[in-house]
Design a protein around this motif. Structure first.
Motif, PDB file in Angstrom:
ATOM      1  N   ILE A 254      15.955  24.200  27.492  1.00 16.09           N
ATOM      2  CA  ILE A 254      16.898  23.667  28.483  1.00 16.09           C
ATOM      3  C   ILE A 254      16.228  22.617  29.355  1.00 16.09           C
ATOM      4  CG2 ILE A 254      18.357  24.290  30.452  1.00 16.09           C
ATOM      5  CD1 ILE A 254      18.678  27.051  29.220  1.00 16.09           C
ATOM      6  N   PHE A 255      14.943  22.827  29.654  1.00 19.71           N
ATOM      7  CA  PHE A 255      14.244  21.928  30.568  1.00 19.71           C
ATOM      8  C   PHE A 255      13.911  20.582  29.918  1.00 19.71           C
ATOM      9  CE2 PHE A 255      10.022  20.453  32.093  1.00 19.71           C
ATOM     10  CZ  PHE A 255      10.403  20.047  33.358  1.00 19.71           C
ATOM     11  N   THR A 256      13.661  20.581  28.610  1.00 15.22           N
ATOM     12  CA  THR A 256      13.221  19.350  27.942  1.00 15.22           C
ATOM     13  C   THR A 256      14.209  18.194  28.116  1.00 15.22           C
ATOM     14  OG1 THR A 256      11.915  20.601  26.334  1.00 15.22           O
ATOM     15  CG2 THR A 256      12.550  18.352  25.721  1.00 15.22           C
ATOM     16  N   PRO A 257      15.549  18.376  27.883  1.00 15.02           N
ATOM     17  CA  PRO A 257      16.471  17.254  28.128  1.00 15.02           C
ATOM     18  C   PRO A 257      16.451  16.785  29.590  1.00 15.02           C
ATOM     19  CG  PRO A 257      17.541  18.966  26.830  1.00 15.02           C
ATOM     20  CD  PRO A 257      16.255  19.544  27.314  1.00 15.02           C
ATOM     21  N   LEU A 258      16.311  17.740  30.522  1.00 11.89           N
ATOM     22  CA  LEU A 258      16.221  17.346  31.932  1.00 11.89           C
ATOM     23  C   LEU A 258      14.973  16.511  32.172  1.00 11.89           C
ATOM     24  CD1 LEU A 258      17.235  20.712  33.681  1.00 11.89           C
ATOM     25  CD2 LEU A 258      18.649  18.685  33.358  1.00 11.89           C
ATOM     26  N   ALA A 259      13.851  16.967  31.605  1.00 10.66           N
ATOM     27  CA  ALA A 259      12.592  16.231  31.785  1.00 10.66           C
ATOM     28  C   ALA A 259      12.700  14.830  31.185  1.00 10.66           C
ATOM     29  CB  ALA A 259      11.437  17.005  31.154  1.00 10.66           C
ATOM     30  N   ILE A 260      13.310  14.741  30.008  1.00 13.99           N
ATOM     31  CA  ILE A 260      13.477  13.426  29.378  1.00 13.99           C
ATOM     32  C   ILE A 260      14.348  12.526  30.256  1.00 13.99           C
ATOM     33  CG2 ILE A 260      14.498  12.238  27.391  1.00 13.99           C
ATOM     34  CD1 ILE A 260      13.650  14.611  25.677  1.00 13.99           C
TER      35      ILE A 260
ATOM     36  N   ALA B  84      10.554  16.260  41.356  1.00 11.85           N
ATOM     37  CA  ALA B  84      11.825  16.496  40.655  1.00 11.85           C
ATOM     38  C   ALA B  84      11.598  17.324  39.394  1.00 11.85           C
ATOM     39  CB  ALA B  84      12.483  15.156  40.309  1.00 11.85           C
ATOM     40  N   LEU B  85      10.530  17.024  38.652  1.00 10.28           N
ATOM     41  CA  LEU B  85      10.212  17.801  37.461  1.00 10.28           C
ATOM     42  C   LEU B  85       9.915  19.258  37.817  1.00 10.28           C
ATOM     43  CD1 LEU B  85       7.950  15.517  35.218  1.00 10.28           C
ATOM     44  CD2 LEU B  85      10.295  16.232  34.799  1.00 10.28           C
ATOM     45  N   PHE B  86       9.137  19.459  38.900  1.00  9.40           N
ATOM     46  CA  PHE B  86       8.781  20.821  39.324  1.00  9.40           C
ATOM     47  C   PHE B  86      10.026  21.602  39.728  1.00  9.40           C
ATOM     48  CE2 PHE B  86       7.725  23.718  42.839  1.00  9.40           C
ATOM     49  CZ  PHE B  86       6.850  24.569  42.188  1.00  9.40           C
ATOM     50  N   LEU B  87      10.884  20.976  40.539  1.00 10.83           N
ATOM     51  CA  LEU B  87      12.099  21.663  40.988  1.00 10.83           C
ATOM     52  C   LEU B  87      13.037  21.940  39.814  1.00 10.83           C
ATOM     53  CD1 LEU B  87      12.837  19.733  44.315  1.00 10.83           C
ATOM     54  CD2 LEU B  87      11.853  22.021  44.052  1.00 10.83           C
ATOM     55  N   ALA B  88      13.134  20.982  38.875  1.00 13.89           N
ATOM     56  CA  ALA B  88      13.989  21.178  37.703  1.00 13.89           C
ATOM     57  C   ALA B  88      13.477  22.334  36.851  1.00 13.89           C
ATOM     58  CB  ALA B  88      14.053  19.894  36.877  1.00 13.89           C
ATOM     59  N   TYR B  89      12.150  22.426  36.713  1.00  9.73           N
ATOM     60  CA  TYR B  89      11.590  23.527  35.921  1.00  9.73           C
ATOM     61  C   TYR B  89      11.867  24.869  36.594  1.00  9.73           C
ATOM     62  CZ  TYR B  89       8.277  26.575  33.600  1.00  9.73           C
ATOM     63  OH  TYR B  89       7.701  27.617  32.916  1.00  9.73           O
TER      64      TYR B  89
END
Length: 563
Positions: free
Chosen positions: A305-311, A34-39
């Motif tokens: 942008i990715f940091t809030p998603l990762a959190i 999920a982290l990879f796809l989100a990035y």
């Protein structure tokens, strides 16, 4: 001291290890995926924005140019051709101040008539001649390029070319226009504007009556000389490099510049930079806005942008693990409770079975015996009495435990003499266990208001455990009672087998015990739990310190009742 080891606990965890590991690996892999796809999604989104947001930058940058073309230039028609060098000089200064991209203004003072002329442009009887030509520069003085009156001839061929181009379009329009109809805006633009590379020409728009008069010039051979009509032609020379670039998205675009289409953007290293471009409109059509950002610069926006998603993913991941931990813990607790209940039933059965068996044997012997000696009768009576007391004590303890847990009893306060209370217990245990050496010491307090029955239960449990878990020949207990501020502290110090450190947190749990050589006769595992429940019910606290092989110290603190 009624504690219990858990030799089967490791086996329980081992049985679930494969399932736990598989679940953890699956959840962790899903989290990483999920982290990879989100990035990757964020990266593509930012790169897409880098290509699409340039239109907003263009619109904002070119806004002054559009205002100049659509609002400022048409205002010259309001003068109806009567501008002169003085008035146009004032207007040009204002334009240079407000629009940085206007470099210079060439002003043509024209005359339209059906007269014969020497210089200018003629078709049929239509004549257009310039009286004077002025050039107003942004950073230089005004230049007089042509003056018919002063006979100044200082203009270049390009000047005459601008004049010819604008007037030819105007002549074609006059020949074909229907003066009975309102001219459309697009036709006015195409007629009176000439937009070339970095240059805009504008001929002021005459009134409809003047157009009719001009149209009559394309007629018969014989015409009376007409009046001379004033027209003004303005040629604006523009500099695209002077446009103020409005970076509406500074987090995306590190550098924005204006270059001609001949600019070699391929010279930029695409491995380290993102580049894109968009064409400028109108007179600047040979130029483009050129956008460039280093990959490190754009990566900051990606990470922003990715940091809030990762959190968010991390929170969900930890939440799933926490829920899994709670489920696993509850399963283990249920399993432990099941085993505790199973052990409790077994121990309780044993505790009941032993006295019942002894009573049954004693009863059978009495029944089958023809005659009993006084000694035998006393012995059987003592056995029956002791075993009945054991059953009664066990039932009383279980019933009291349940009542304490359910808060179905109330404290019955009475004032006791602690010296008398402790001495009575010591005497009773000396009779019960002659080899049990019990000492007590009372300091700073004589009377204590409490529930004597419950306090007696605490003392008897502590004394029973001290005797039971002490080796033969060393069955000793020291009881210290001391007033401490608004509390009474009871310490029970023995020299028994002690308690392992890892077991200390479990000794007060219900049905919890450890099997050892001093516990052969079985135990239900409620003694210390019962004591803790009583102490809590009396608003006190209990804790223990112990060293294996050295003994244990139980400390009970009960509050003094306010009179």
């Amino acid at each position: 001291m009624e504690t219990r080891q858990q030799p089967q606990q490791k086996n329980t965890y081992r049985q679930n290890l494969v399932l736990i590991t598989s679940f953890f690996i699956l959840v962790s892999l899903s989290f990483l995926l999920a982290l990879f796809l989100a990035y990757k999604f964020t990266q593509r989104f930012v790169e897409g924005q880098f290509d699409s947001e340039k239109a907003k930058v263009l619109d904002k940058t070119i806004e002054p140019y559009n205002e100049f073309v659509n609002s400022e230039i048409p205002k010259f028609s309001l003068y109806q051709g009567f501008l002169d060098s003085v008035s146009i000089a004032k207007v040009s200064k204002d334009l240079f101040r407000r629009y940085s991209f206007v470099n210079s203004l060439v002003f043509y003072d024209l005359e339209i008539s059906n007269h014969k002329i020497i210089t200018g442009l003629t078709k049929d009887h239509f004549s257009a001649e310039f009286k004077s030509i002025y050039k107003f520069n942004k950073h230089h003085s005004t230049e007089l390029l042509y003056s018919r009156k002063d006979r100044v001839f200082n203009y270049a061929p390009v000047i005459e070319s601008d004049f010819s181009s604008a007037l030819l379009k105007f002549i074609s329009y006059v020949e074909e226009v229907d003066t009975n109809r309102v001219t459309e805006t697009s036709q006015i633009f195409n007629t009176y504007y000439s937009i070339n590379d970095n240059k805009i020409s504008f001929l002021n728009v005459p009134r409809r009556q003047e157009i009719r008069t001009y149209k009559e010039f394309f007629g018969s051979e014989k015409q009376a000389p007409s009046a001379v009509y004033e027209q003004d032609l303005m040629v604006f020379n523009l500099n695209p490099a002077a446009l103020r670039i409005e970076n509406t998205n500074p987090q995306l675009y590190q550098h924005i510049s204006i270059h001609s289409f001949m600019f070699d953007s391929l010279s930029t290293d695409r491995r380290h930079y993102y580049t894109t471009g968009i064409s400028l409109p109108g007179a600047f059509s040979d130029y483009q806005l050129y956008f460039i950002s280093s990959r490190d610069f754009l990566n900051r926006e990606i990470y922003r942008i990715f940091t809030p998603l990762a959190i968010g993913f991390i929170v969900v991941y930890l939440l799933v693990l926490f829920i899994a931990f709670l489920i696993f813990r509850n399963l283990n607790i249920n399993q432990k409770l099941f085993k505790l209940q199973y052990d409790f039933i077994n121990n309780l059965t044993h505790e009941f079975k032993t006295p019942v068996s002894v009573i049954k044997i004693a009863g059978d012997n009495i029944r089958s015996s023809d005659s009993l000696t006084d000694r035998e009768r006393l012995n059987y009576g003592r056995i029956l009495n002791e075993e009945a007391d054991k059953l009664n004590d066990l039932m009383t303890k279980l019933l009291s435990f349940t009542q304490l847990e359910n808060k179905s009893i109330k404290l019955k306060y009475s004032t006791i003499n602690l010296e008398v209370f402790c001495q009575n217990l010591v005497d009773a245990y000396h009779i019960k266990y002659p080899d049990f050496n019990v000492e007590y010491h009372i300091e700073d307090i004589e009377h204590f208001e409490t529930d004597a029955v419950l306090l007696n239960s605490v003392f008897t449990n502590m004394m029973d455990n001290a005797y039971k878990y002490s080796p033969p020949g060393n069955k000793f207990l020291n009881i210290n009672v001391k007033r401490q501020r608004k509390s009474v502290v009871f310490r029970f110090i023995d020299q028994g087998i002690g308690i392992e450190k890892q077991e200390l947190e479990n000794v007060f749990k219900k049905f919890y015990k450890v099997e050892n050589e001093f516990n052969r006769h079985g135990s239900v595992g409620i003694g210390l739990a019962f004591c803790k429940e009583i102490v809590n019910f009396m608003n006190g606290e209990i804790n223990v310190k112990s060293k294996p092989g050295k003994g244990s110290e139980f400390k009970i603190v009960l509050p003094l009742r306010k009179n």
